[in-house]
Design an enzyme around this catalytic site. Structure first.
Site, short mmCIF file in Angstrom:
data_model
loop_
_atom_site.label_atom_id
_atom_site.label_comp_id
_atom_site.label_asym_id
_atom_site.label_seq_id
_atom_site.Cartn_x
_atom_site.Cartn_y
_atom_site.Cartn_z
N GLN A 87 0.84 -1.20 0.00
CA GLN A 87 0.00 0.00 0.00
C GLN A 87 0.88 1.26 0.00
N THR A 88 1.76 1.36 1.02
CA THR A 88 2.56 2.58 1.20
C THR A 88 3.49 2.84 0.02
N SER A 101 0.74 7.78 5.25
CA SER A 101 -0.46 8.08 6.04
C SER A 101 -1.65 8.43 5.15
N GLY A 148 6.49 -5.29 3.90
CA GLY A 148 7.28 -6.41 4.43
C GLY A 148 7.10 -7.63 3.54
N ARG A 156 18.86 -8.20 41.62
CA ARG A 156 19.86 -7.14 41.75
C ARG A 156 19.79 -6.49 43.12
N GLN A 213 11.84 2.42 42.21
CA GLN A 213 11.82 1.30 41.26
C GLN A 213 10.37 0.80 41.11
N THR A 222 4.51 3.39 14.25
CA THR A 222 4.41 4.02 12.92
C THR A 222 3.61 3.16 11.94
N GLU A 226 1.07 0.48 10.24
CA GLU A 226 -0.38 0.30 10.38
C GLU A 226 -1.04 1.58 10.88
N ASP A 261 0.44 5.86 11.52
CA ASP A 261 1.20 6.66 12.48
C ASP A 261 0.29 6.98 13.67
C1 LIG Z 1 -1.81 -12.47 13.84
C2 LIG Z 1 -1.47 -11.68 12.62
C3 LIG Z 1 -0.66 -10.52 12.97
C4 LIG Z 1 -0.29 -9.81 11.75
C5 LIG Z 1 0.44 -8.61 12.10
C6 LIG Z 1 1.47 -8.37 11.11
C7 LIG Z 1 2.25 -7.21 11.59
C8 LIG Z 1 3.31 -6.99 10.62
C9 LIG Z 1 4.00 -5.74 10.84
C10 LIG Z 1 3.80 -4.67 10.14
C11 LIG Z 1 2.75 -4.52 9.13
C12 LIG Z 1 2.57 -3.12 8.78
C13 LIG Z 1 1.69 -3.02 7.60
C14 LIG Z 1 1.36 -1.60 7.21
O1 LIG Z 1 1.83 -0.66 7.74
S1 LIG Z 1 0.23 -1.47 5.96
C15 LIG Z 1 -0.01 0.23 5.68
C16 LIG Z 1 -0.80 0.86 6.79
N1 LIG Z 1 -1.14 2.20 6.43
C17 LIG Z 1 -1.88 2.96 7.18
O2 LIG Z 1 -2.30 2.57 8.24
C18 LIG Z 1 -2.26 4.28 6.60
C19 LIG Z 1 -2.97 5.16 7.59
N2 LIG Z 1 -3.93 6.01 6.91
C20 LIG Z 1 -5.25 5.73 6.88
O3 LIG Z 1 -5.71 4.74 7.40
C21 LIG Z 1 -6.13 6.73 6.19
O4 LIG Z 1 -5.46 7.42 5.19
C22 LIG Z 1 -6.76 7.73 7.17
C23 LIG Z 1 -5.72 8.39 8.06
C24 LIG Z 1 -7.75 6.95 8.03
C25 LIG Z 1 -7.48 8.84 6.41
O5 LIG Z 1 -8.19 8.29 5.38
P1 LIG Z 1 -9.18 9.15 4.44
O6 LIG Z 1 -8.46 10.36 4.01
O7 LIG Z 1 -9.75 8.27 3.41
O8 LIG Z 1 -10.26 9.38 5.48
P2 LIG Z 1 -10.95 10.60 6.13
O9 LIG Z 1 -10.18 11.06 7.30
O10 LIG Z 1 -11.37 11.62 5.12
O11 LIG Z 1 -12.20 9.80 6.57
C26 LIG Z 1 -13.27 9.42 5.70
C27 LIG Z 1 -14.22 8.59 6.52
O12 LIG Z 1 -13.74 7.24 6.55
C28 LIG Z 1 -13.64 6.82 7.90
N3 LIG Z 1 -12.55 5.84 7.97
C29 LIG Z 1 -11.25 6.06 7.77
N4 LIG Z 1 -10.56 4.92 7.89
C30 LIG Z 1 -11.46 3.95 8.17
C31 LIG Z 1 -11.36 2.55 8.41
N5 LIG Z 1 -10.18 1.92 8.42
N6 LIG Z 1 -12.49 1.88 8.67
C32 LIG Z 1 -13.69 2.50 8.71
N7 LIG Z 1 -13.84 3.84 8.48
C33 LIG Z 1 -12.74 4.54 8.22
C34 LIG Z 1 -13.38 8.08 8.68
O13 LIG Z 1 -13.72 7.90 10.01
C35 LIG Z 1 -14.30 9.04 7.97
O14 LIG Z 1 -15.61 8.79 8.43
P3 LIG Z 1 -16.69 9.98 8.47
O15 LIG Z 1 -17.87 9.34 9.10
O16 LIG Z 1 -16.08 11.03 9.35
O17 LIG Z 1 -16.86 10.44 7.08
C1 LIG Z 2 8.73 -1.53 9.93
C2 LIG Z 2 7.67 -1.05 9.00
C3 LIG Z 2 6.92 -1.97 8.30
C4 LIG Z 2 5.96 -1.54 7.38
N1 LIG Z 2 5.27 -2.47 6.64
C5 LIG Z 2 4.41 -2.05 5.69
C6 LIG Z 2 3.73 -2.99 4.85
O1 LIG Z 2 3.87 -4.21 4.98
N2 LIG Z 2 2.92 -2.51 3.88
C7 LIG Z 2 2.71 -1.17 3.69
O2 LIG Z 2 1.96 -0.82 2.78
N3 LIG Z 2 3.32 -0.26 4.49
C8 LIG Z 2 4.15 -0.66 5.46
N4 LIG Z 2 4.79 0.26 6.27
C9 LIG Z 2 4.53 1.68 6.06
C10 LIG Z 2 3.73 2.32 7.18
O3 LIG Z 2 2.40 1.89 7.15
C11 LIG Z 2 3.82 3.83 7.09
O4 LIG Z 2 5.17 4.19 7.32
C12 LIG Z 2 2.90 4.48 8.08
O5 LIG Z 2 1.57 4.35 7.67
C13 LIG Z 2 3.24 5.97 8.32
O6 LIG Z 2 3.19 6.67 7.16
P1 LIG Z 2 4.40 7.61 6.67
O7 LIG Z 2 5.63 6.82 6.70
O8 LIG Z 2 3.93 8.19 5.40
O9 LIG Z 2 4.51 8.73 7.77
P2 LIG Z 2 4.17 10.29 7.56
O10 LIG Z 2 2.71 10.44 7.34
O11 LIG Z 2 5.07 10.88 6.55
O12 LIG Z 2 4.54 10.80 9.00
C14 LIG Z 2 5.62 11.69 9.30
C15 LIG Z 2 5.17 12.63 10.43
O13 LIG Z 2 4.11 13.45 9.98
C16 LIG Z 2 3.03 13.44 10.88
N5 LIG Z 2 1.76 13.57 10.14
C17 LIG Z 2 1.42 13.01 8.95
N6 LIG Z 2 0.19 13.38 8.61
C18 LIG Z 2 -0.28 14.19 9.55
C19 LIG Z 2 -1.51 14.88 9.76
N7 LIG Z 2 -2.54 14.78 8.92
N8 LIG Z 2 -1.64 15.63 10.87
C20 LIG Z 2 -0.63 15.71 11.75
N9 LIG Z 2 0.55 15.08 11.62
C21 LIG Z 2 0.73 14.32 10.54
C22 LIG Z 2 3.13 12.08 11.59
O14 LIG Z 2 2.53 12.13 12.87
C23 LIG Z 2 4.64 11.89 11.67
O15 LIG Z 2 5.10 12.54 12.83
C24 LIG Z 2 5.73 -0.16 7.19
C25 LIG Z 2 6.47 0.77 7.94
C26 LIG Z 2 7.43 0.34 8.84
C27 LIG Z 2 8.21 1.36 9.61
#
Ligand SMILES: CCCCCCCC/C=C\CCCC(=O)SCCNC(=O)CCNC(=O)[C@H](O)C(C)(C)COP(=O)(O)OP(=O)(O)OC[C@H]1O[C@@H](n2cnc3c(N)ncnc32)[C@H](O)[C@@H]1OP(=O)(O)O
Ligand SMILES: Cc1cc2nc3c(=O)[nH]c(=O)nc-3n(C[C@H](O)[C@H](O)[C@H](O)COP(=O)(O)OP(=O)(O)OC[C@H]3O[C@@H](n4cnc5c(N)ncnc54)[C@H](O)[C@@H]3O)c2cc1C
Length: 663
Positions: A137-138, A144, A177, A310, A330, A422, A424, A426
């Site tokens: 995705q990222t 974010s 990953g 300790r 402690q 960070t 899943e 930030d």
């Molecule tokens: C046992 C198994 C274990 C497995 C574990 C494995 C772990 C492995 C380690 C690491 C894996 C890491 C993988 C990753 O990192 S994957 C990438 C993850 N990326 C992110 O998390 C990105 C974060 N950003 C977002 O989620 C979105 O961009 C956002 C910040 C939520 C903003 O989205 P958007 O701009 O579309 O939304 P709005 O703020 O305008 O909201 C619109 C309306 O949608 C609602 N909303 C948003 N997100 C969700 C959701 N997830 N579900 C339901 N609804 C959602 C939001 O509330 C708004 O609602 P409204 O009613 O106000 O309109």
């Molecule tokens: C170890 C690791 C594993 C990962 N695995 C995966 C994977 O398997 N698949 C995948 O797709 N992604 C993966 N990611 C990516 C991860 O999901 C993103 O790094 C994460 O969602 C944060 O996004 P960013 O890096 O763009 O941070 P940024 O959004 O650039 O954040 C930088 C700073 O800006 C601030 N910021 C950003 N937006 C706002 C806002 N609207 N308001 C205020 N502050 C803000 C944040 O708080 C932070 O301090 C992984 C990342 C790491 C570190």
């Protein structure tokens, strides 16, 4: 040779049934039996040895991870382990690997966003590991902001295919990953373009590498993004970079549960909300909350056992010095973390229930609880991972100098864990999502009845003016007094933010300007959820001598510690007075004394093997010093008495000093 238990005197002090607590910690007798059996299986198998990780080069480390993952899969197949047993085995192998993303995100994404036909086609291949998937995705320029992703998936009606393309450098996928060196397939998120129109981000199943020789398919550029924080640690994972150059995939590889594209090139949206495209993130955030208690409890187990071993200062007449666990400072740093580990365990259980409930409702086309599930998973993921990362680092400091050694297990645990703040989502970005939910709730008061975790807002008029009734320190043990203080603080902080927001003509501008306050209101709300679910848990029947009493002590420590730490919020919103804050602190000190004799037994209840803990300081028998001494000699630097480089770099220096001295 008989093993001496250096912590036996501590274990003898405990006032509750540890075996019964083990079952409460595990969740059920079945969960305990499963964890116990599989953790011992992994610990007893030399194939899963992990004590040399921090000394390997990246290439050797990664190859070793591939070996272990293959060995784990062979064990799973040979022993005919169930899905549940296999997941536990991967957990106890305790090494981040591509399999985490395959099982943790690729499979759930197909299950959650694929149609029935897509699931039937892809899941059997994934279940047998005949394909290996990642979650892409990222991008380099956007993490974010998911709506800002740049990768495109353009429908070509001539060939009935999508063309997946990375139009810019910043659109390169970056971080996934398993992508770097292993995955054969990805769920790639891209902007769906049909008939020249942009329909927003959607998931697509894209093959990346040949199933014959693992070479990238035409149009795919793929590799690892490089070393990450810490030795060993998350470097066992091949986080990757990926570019698509007009890669063609069949139309039926778009995940089509939420929206569809027909053969004729028509875009159709299902009845389900568009946010379900984000469904995999909700699922994983929920698992991350459950995992926080595991990471924190590991660190706490190490720091607690070591603090009992300790000794520093306080020797009387040549007798032993004081165990550092007996110092109040402690205790005031350690016991809130012990209490947090239990609190996070129970909130993880509850969140799992909430997730299952929302999933069942979605299947019945009831989408009413989705916003709450999103807010809870986002907020609790943020709160628990921040507290856990900070808590692991605090445990390292609680172990003094020895905590800084890799053999304490704590540096690696921290380095592996800290990116959870960070990935899943930030943690600040996620709290802003909670704040949006809170502001919406406040703006709709009187129109829409708040329910579930936001139900306390129905009593907002009372909560805005209620006064704390605590008069003596013991009054803070009353769950109603605690709950009301936390509810009043959360409600007042949200209402204050909403009032300040109403002074702005443009709500988005106001939201940005007030975002730091909004984040604090979101934290107050999420802390209330954890406190209230811990209190609810204690209203159930909990078998075992003294078990419930211990949990009550921990619940009170967790709650009063938060109140103490955030007393600025409680005081400035007028929920309590300085006198109440001082009484809370008195009560907290008394609770630390109550937990002290039970501390070792409370960490024994986690039932961790020495293999899983991976720490000399935390070993069960507390025989720390001989083990530290032996381990030092096993370091490769001690292979020779005179180090490599002596003749080149040390001897000439020393010679030069001799000449200077003669002058
Ligand atoms: C046992 C198994 C274990 C497995 C574990 C494995 C772990 C492995 C380690 C690491 C894996 C890491 C993988 C990753 O990192 S994957 C990438 C993850 N990326 C992110 O998390 C990105 C974060 N950003 C977002 O989620 C979105 O961009 C956002 C910040 C939520 C903003 O989205 P958007 O701009 O579309 O939304 P709005 O703020 O305008 O909201 C619109 C309306 O949608 C609602 N909303 C948003 N997100 C969700 C959701 N997830 N579900 C339901 N609804 C959602 C939001 O509330 C708004 O609602 P409204 O009613 O106000 O309109
Ligand atoms: C170890 C690791 C594993 C990962 N695995 C995966 C994977 O398997 N698949 C995948 O797709 N992604 C993966 N990611 C990516 C991860 O999901 C993103 O790094 C994460 O969602 C944060 O996004 P960013 O890096 O763009 O941070 P940024 O959004 O650039 O954040 C930088 C700073 O800006 C601030 N910021 C950003 N937006 C706002 C806002 N609207 N308001 C205020 N502050 C803000 C944040 O708080 C932070 O301090 C992984 C990342 C790491 C570190």
């Amino acid at each position: 040779m008989e093993r001496v238990d250096h912590l036996a005197h501590e274990r003898n002090k405990s006032e509750f049934d540890v075996d019964a607590m083990k079952i409460v910690w595990a969740g059920s007798p079945h969960a305990f039996e499963l964890s116990d059996r599989i953790s011992k299986l992994v610990a007893s198998d030399p194939g899963f040895r992990k004590d040399n990780r921090t000394m390997l080069s990246r290439k050797d480390l990664f190859k070793n991870t591939l070996r272990k993952a293959a060995y784990a899969w062979k064990t799973i197949v040979d022993l005919h382990l169930s899905e549940e047993e296999a997941a536990k085995l991967r957990f106890y192998v305790d090494e981040p690997a591509y399999t985490d993303l395959h099982w943790g995100m690729f499979v759930p994404a197909i299950k959650g966003q694929g149609t029935d036909e897509q699931q039937q086609k892809w899941l059997p291949l994934a279940y047998k590991m005949q394909i290996i998937g990642c979650y892409a995705q990222t991008e380099l320029g956007h993490g974010s902001n998911v709506q800002g992703l740049e990768t495109t998936a353009t429908f070509d009606p001539q060939t009935d295919e999508f063309i997946i393309h990375s139009p810019t450098l910043t659109s390169s996928k970056w971080w996934p990953g398993g992508l770097g060196k292993v995955a054969t397939h990805a769920i790639a998120y891209a902007r769906l373009i049909v008939g020249g129109r942009d329909y927003g981000v959607n998931g697509f199943i894209v093959q990346l590498r040949s199933l014959e020789d693992h070479s990238p398919l035409p149009g795919i550029t793929v590799g690892d993004i490089g070393m990450k924080f810490g030795n060993g640690a998350y470097n066992t994972m091949d986080n990757g970079v990926l570019q698509f150059d007009h890669v063609r995939i069949p139309r039926d590889q778009m995940l089509m549960r939420v929206s569809q594209v027909t053969r004729e090139g028509k875009y159709k949206q299902s009845d389900v909300p568009r946010q379900l495209v984000y469904g995999t993130m909700v699922y994983v955030r929920q698992t991350i909350v459950a995992d926080a208690s595991c990471a924190l409890s590991r660190a706490v187990c190490i720091a607690t056992r070591y603090s009992a071993v300790r000794r520093q200062f306080g020797s009387q007449n040549g007798g032993p010095e004081t165990q550092v666990i007996d110092y109040k400072t402690q205790q005031s740093r350690l016991f809130p973390l012990l209490a947090s580990a239990y609190a996070f365990r129970f909130i993880g259980e509850w969140l799992k229930w909430l997730y299952t409930d929302v999933t069942q409702r979605l299947q019945a086309n009831d989408f009413s609880t989705l916003p709450e599930a999103h807010a809870c998973t986002a907020g609790l993921k943020s709160l628990t991972t921040t507290a856990t990362a900070d808590g692991i680092e605090e445990c390292r400091k609680l172990c003094g100098g020895h905590g800084y050694l890799c053999s304490s297990g704590l540096p690696e645990l921290f380095a592996v864990y800290v990116p959870a703040c960070t990935y899943e989502g930030d943690n600040t970005v996620l709290l802003l999502q909670v704040a949006r939910f809170l502001m919406k709730t406040v703006s709709q008061l009187g129109v829409k009845k708040p329910v579930g975790t936001i139900g306390y807002m129905t009593r907002v008029d009372h909560l805005m003016q209620c006064r704390c009734g605590v008069q003596r320190a013991e009054d803070w043990l009353n769950p109603s007094a605690l709950l009301e203080a936390f509810e009043a603080r959360a409600a007042r902080m949200s209402v204050a933010c909403a009032q300040n927001l109403s002074n702005f003509d443009n709500p988005e501008e106001g939201f940005a300007e007030l975002s730091a306050d909004l984040v604090e209101a979101a934290v107050a709300h999420c802390q209330l959820i954890i406190v209230s679910k811990f209190i609810e848990k204690l209203q159930q029947e909990i078998p075992g001598k003294g078990v419930k009493q211990q949990l009550e002590v921990l619940c009170n420590i967790y709650t009063l510690f938060l109140l103490h730490k955030h007393q600025g919020d409680f005081l400035s919103t007028g929920c309590i007075t300085p006198k109440h804050a001082s009484l809370a602190n008195d009560q907290l000190r008394s609770l630390y004394s109550q937990v002290r004799p039970n501390a070792i037994a409370l960490v024994d209840a986690f039932n961790y093997t020495d293999h899983f803990l991976g720490s000399i300081l935390g070993c069960y028998d507390g025989n720390v010093y001989p083990k530290l001494y032996e381990a030092a000699w096993e370091d490769p630097l001690n292979d020779s008495v005179v180090p490599d480089g002596y003749h080149q770099y040390i001897r000439p220096l020393l010679k030069q000093q001799i000449r200077t001295a003669r002058l």
